[in-house]
Scaffold this motif. Structure first.
Motif, PDB file in Angstrom:
ATOM      1  N   GLU A   1       0.835  -1.208   0.000  1.00  0.00           N
ATOM      2  CA  GLU A   1       0.000   0.000   0.000  1.00  0.00           C
ATOM      3  C   GLU A   1       0.867   1.255   0.000  1.00  0.00           C
ATOM      4  O   GLU A   1       0.647   2.180  -0.779  1.00  0.00           O
ATOM      5  CB  GLU A   1      -0.921  -0.006   1.212  1.00  0.00           C
ATOM      6  CG  GLU A   1      -1.883   1.177   1.233  1.00  0.00           C
ATOM      7  CD  GLU A   1      -2.866   1.099   2.395  1.00  0.00           C
ATOM      8  OE1 GLU A   1      -3.883   1.811   2.349  1.00  0.00           O
ATOM      9  OE2 GLU A   1      -2.606   0.326   3.332  1.00  0.00           O
ATOM     10  N   ARG A   2       1.870   1.292   0.872  1.00  0.00           N
ATOM     11  CA  ARG A   2       2.720   2.481   0.956  1.00  0.00           C
ATOM     12  C   ARG A   2       3.580   2.624  -0.303  1.00  0.00           C
ATOM     13  O   ARG A   2       3.753   3.720  -0.830  1.00  0.00           O
ATOM     14  CB  ARG A   2       3.615   2.405   2.187  1.00  0.00           C
ATOM     15  CG  ARG A   2       4.539   3.615   2.309  1.00  0.00           C
ATOM     16  CD  ARG A   2       5.423   3.552   3.550  1.00  0.00           C
ATOM     17  NE  ARG A   2       6.339   4.691   3.577  1.00  0.00           N
ATOM     18  CZ  ARG A   2       7.486   4.724   2.915  1.00  0.00           C
ATOM     19  NH1 ARG A   2       7.859   3.681   2.176  1.00  0.00           N
ATOM     20  NH2 ARG A   2       8.262   5.778   2.976  1.00  0.00           N
TER      21      ARG A   2
ATOM     22  N   ALA B   1       1.541   3.977  -3.095  1.00  0.00           N
ATOM     23  CA  ALA B   1       1.234   5.394  -2.880  1.00  0.00           C
ATOM     24  C   ALA B   1       2.441   6.267  -3.207  1.00  0.00           C
ATOM     25  O   ALA B   1       2.306   7.331  -3.820  1.00  0.00           O
ATOM     26  CB  ALA B   1       0.794   5.627  -1.437  1.00  0.00           C
TER      27      ALA B   1
ATOM     28  N   LYS C   1       2.563   9.060  -6.184  1.00  0.00           N
ATOM     29  CA  LYS C   1       2.839  10.461  -5.877  1.00  0.00           C
ATOM     30  C   LYS C   1       4.064  10.966  -6.633  1.00  0.00           C
ATOM     31  O   LYS C   1       4.049  12.060  -7.207  1.00  0.00           O
ATOM     32  CB  LYS C   1       3.042  10.647  -4.377  1.00  0.00           C
ATOM     33  CG  LYS C   1       3.352  12.084  -3.984  1.00  0.00           C
ATOM     34  CD  LYS C   1       3.332  12.280  -2.480  1.00  0.00           C
ATOM     35  CE  LYS C   1       4.492  11.596  -1.809  1.00  0.00           C
ATOM     36  NZ  LYS C   1       4.557  11.912  -0.365  1.00  0.00           N
TER      37      LYS C   1
ATOM     38  N   GLU D   1       0.620  18.347   1.483  1.00  0.00           N
ATOM     39  CA  GLU D   1       0.914  17.009   1.988  1.00  0.00           C
ATOM     40  C   GLU D   1       0.168  16.677   3.272  1.00  0.00           C
ATOM     41  O   GLU D   1      -0.233  15.541   3.499  1.00  0.00           O
ATOM     42  CB  GLU D   1       2.427  16.885   2.261  1.00  0.00           C
ATOM     43  CG  GLU D   1       3.264  16.685   1.023  1.00  0.00           C
ATOM     44  CD  GLU D   1       3.275  15.225   0.592  1.00  0.00           C
ATOM     45  OE1 GLU D   1       3.877  14.399   1.287  1.00  0.00           O
ATOM     46  OE2 GLU D   1       2.657  14.932  -0.443  1.00  0.00           O
ATOM     47  N   LEU D   2      -0.018  17.678   4.132  1.00  0.00           N
ATOM     48  CA  LEU D   2      -0.586  17.416   5.447  1.00  0.00           C
ATOM     49  C   LEU D   2      -2.082  17.670   5.552  1.00  0.00           C
ATOM     50  O   LEU D   2      -2.767  17.040   6.364  1.00  0.00           O
ATOM     51  CB  LEU D   2       0.140  18.267   6.502  1.00  0.00           C
ATOM     52  CG  LEU D   2       1.644  17.995   6.659  1.00  0.00           C
ATOM     53  CD1 LEU D   2       2.258  18.989   7.631  1.00  0.00           C
ATOM     54  CD2 LEU D   2       1.882  16.564   7.133  1.00  0.00           C
TER      55      LEU D   2
ATOM     56  N   PRO E   1      -3.758  14.978   1.812  1.00  0.00           N
ATOM     57  CA  PRO E   1      -2.823  14.364   2.762  1.00  0.00           C
ATOM     58  C   PRO E   1      -2.166  13.101   2.242  1.00  0.00           C
ATOM     59  O   PRO E   1      -2.824  12.238   1.643  1.00  0.00           O
ATOM     60  CB  PRO E   1      -3.706  14.069   3.981  1.00  0.00           C
ATOM     61  CG  PRO E   1      -5.102  14.022   3.437  1.00  0.00           C
ATOM     62  CD  PRO E   1      -5.138  15.013   2.316  1.00  0.00           C
ATOM     63  N   ALA E   2      -0.862  13.002   2.481  1.00  0.00           N
ATOM     64  CA  ALA E   2      -0.109  11.832   2.034  1.00  0.00           C
ATOM     65  C   ALA E   2      -0.540  10.576   2.772  1.00  0.00           C
ATOM     66  O   ALA E   2      -0.288   9.461   2.309  1.00  0.00           O
ATOM     67  CB  ALA E   2       1.382  12.078   2.241  1.00  0.00           C
ATOM     68  N   THR E   3      -1.199  10.741   3.917  1.00  0.00           N
ATOM     69  CA  THR E   3      -1.660   9.579   4.675  1.00  0.00           C
ATOM     70  C   THR E   3      -2.828   8.867   3.999  1.00  0.00           C
ATOM     71  O   THR E   3      -3.145   7.736   4.349  1.00  0.00           O
ATOM     72  CB  THR E   3      -2.093  10.017   6.091  1.00  0.00           C
ATOM     73  OG1 THR E   3      -3.029  11.097   5.984  1.00  0.00           O
ATOM     74  CG2 THR E   3      -0.882  10.470   6.909  1.00  0.00           C
ATOM     75  N   GLN E   4      -3.457   9.518   3.030  1.00  0.00           N
ATOM     76  CA  GLN E   4      -4.533   8.872   2.270  1.00  0.00           C
ATOM     77  C   GLN E   4      -3.880   8.113   1.123  1.00  0.00           C
ATOM     78  O   GLN E   4      -3.677   8.636   0.034  1.00  0.00           O
ATOM     79  CB  GLN E   4      -5.525   9.908   1.741  1.00  0.00           C
ATOM     80  CG  GLN E   4      -6.732   9.280   1.051  1.00  0.00           C
ATOM     81  CD  GLN E   4      -7.764  10.317   0.637  1.00  0.00           C
ATOM     82  OE1 GLN E   4      -7.870  11.369   1.256  1.00  0.00           O
ATOM     83  NE2 GLN E   4      -8.511  10.020  -0.410  1.00  0.00           N
ATOM     84  N   LEU E   5      -3.553   6.863   1.388  1.00  0.00           N
ATOM     85  CA  LEU E   5      -2.677   6.121   0.491  1.00  0.00           C
ATOM     86  C   LEU E   5      -3.316   5.693  -0.816  1.00  0.00           C
ATOM     87  O   LEU E   5      -2.616   5.304  -1.739  1.00  0.00           O
ATOM     88  CB  LEU E   5      -2.122   4.894   1.226  1.00  0.00           C
ATOM     89  CG  LEU E   5      -1.270   5.194   2.467  1.00  0.00           C
ATOM     90  CD1 LEU E   5      -0.735   3.899   3.068  1.00  0.00           C
ATOM     91  CD2 LEU E   5      -0.115   6.132   2.137  1.00  0.00           C
TER      92      LEU E   5
ATOM     93  N   TYR F   1      -8.447  11.769  -4.296  1.00  0.00           N
ATOM     94  CA  TYR F   1      -8.908  12.895  -3.490  1.00  0.00           C
ATOM     95  C   TYR F   1     -10.233  13.463  -4.001  1.00  0.00           C
ATOM     96  O   TYR F   1     -10.579  14.599  -3.712  1.00  0.00           O
ATOM     97  CB  TYR F   1      -7.831  13.980  -3.469  1.00  0.00           C
ATOM     98  CG  TYR F   1      -6.544  13.487  -2.854  1.00  0.00           C
ATOM     99  CD1 TYR F   1      -6.438  13.269  -1.480  1.00  0.00           C
ATOM    100  CD2 TYR F   1      -5.433  13.206  -3.653  1.00  0.00           C
ATOM    101  CE1 TYR F   1      -5.268  12.800  -0.917  1.00  0.00           C
ATOM    102  CE2 TYR F   1      -4.261  12.731  -3.093  1.00  0.00           C
ATOM    103  CZ  TYR F   1      -4.174  12.529  -1.729  1.00  0.00           C
ATOM    104  OH  TYR F   1      -3.015  12.045  -1.162  1.00  0.00           O
TER     105      TYR F   1
END
Length: 235
Positions: free
Chosen positions: A84-85, A88, A92, A154-155, A159-163, A167
């Motif tokens: 997953e990471r 992502a 990106k 990014e934050l 957000p980068a946490t939304q893999l 959006y």
């Protein structure tokens, strides 16, 4: 035979390059030939490892990260935890690289904002070099603003946490996946593959400029695409 000035060929080459880029982008979002019923069951899992597996490379995994046999005890548990990471990050970086290549075409054609980048330094946007060296001509305060904006994106914004990387940006019928799910897999494949190509392209563009001292546009105008062997020839 008529002779044309060198700048004619330069603009012709740049326009052809931009037209090719736009044509490739349009092809990526062209309607699918086959229709698929528009149900929730057709939605594409962003973690599906088959996304991006297309000819001619197929599944490109030289380091064996997707090989479940290397983790016989938990099978795909480790794979799902890491994939997953990695997907992502790839997506990106591909998006950033596509923007970078688009910026290369824009800047190399001297398309800039009017006015001043830094009024206090009497520095106009048009004063900045069009190649990678232009980054180092931006005042520190300007670079800080760029970094802060990237941090905000990014934050908070995207957000980068939304893999999954989705959006909710929809451009009418161009990528309305909810209404036309048949487009989703094709466009996600296109995004990953175009991003991979762009990462190679921007890396090559920067390397060529550092080695030859010429921007992409200057190399195109001179027909000088290889730094080896010589005197500014093609090879």
């Amino acid at each position: 035979m008529a002779h044309f000035p060198c700048h004619y060929y330069y603009y012709l080459k740049m326009k052809l390059a931009i037209a090719t880029l736009l044509a490739g982008s349009a092809a990526a979002f062209a309607p699918a030939e086959k229709t698929v019923s528009t149900t929730a069951l057709n939605s594409v899992d962003p973690l599906d490892p088959s996304i991006g597996v297309t000819a001619p490379l197929g599944l490109y995994d030289p380091l064996g990260w997707l090989d479940a046999s290397k983790d016989p005890a938990s099978k795909f548990a480790t794979f799902h935890a890491n994939f997953e990471r990695r997907r992502a990050v790839e997506r990106k970086h591909g998006r950033i690289a596509m923007m970078a290549m688009a910026g290369t075409f824009v800047h190399n054609n001297h398309w800039t904002f009017d006015g001043y980048l830094s009024p206090s330094a009497d520095l106009k946007f048009s004063d900045i070099s069009t190649g990678i060296g232009g980054l180092f001509e931006v005042p520190p305060a300007g670079l800080l603003q760029i970094l802060l904006f990237c941090g905000f994106v990014e934050l908070a914004w995207w957000p980068a946490t939304q893999l999954d990387g989705d959006y909710g940006v929809r451009l009418g019928t161009l990528n309305d996946w909810e209404a036309q799910p048949a487009k989703e897999l094709r466009q996600k494949n296109a995004e990953l593959n175009n991003g991979r190509a762009a990462m190679m392209a921007i890396a090559g563009t920067i390397t060529h400029e550092v080695v030859t001292g010429q921007t992409f546009a200057e190399q195109a105008a001179a027909g000088h695409f290889s730094p080896f062997g010589d005197g500014q020839g093609f090879f």
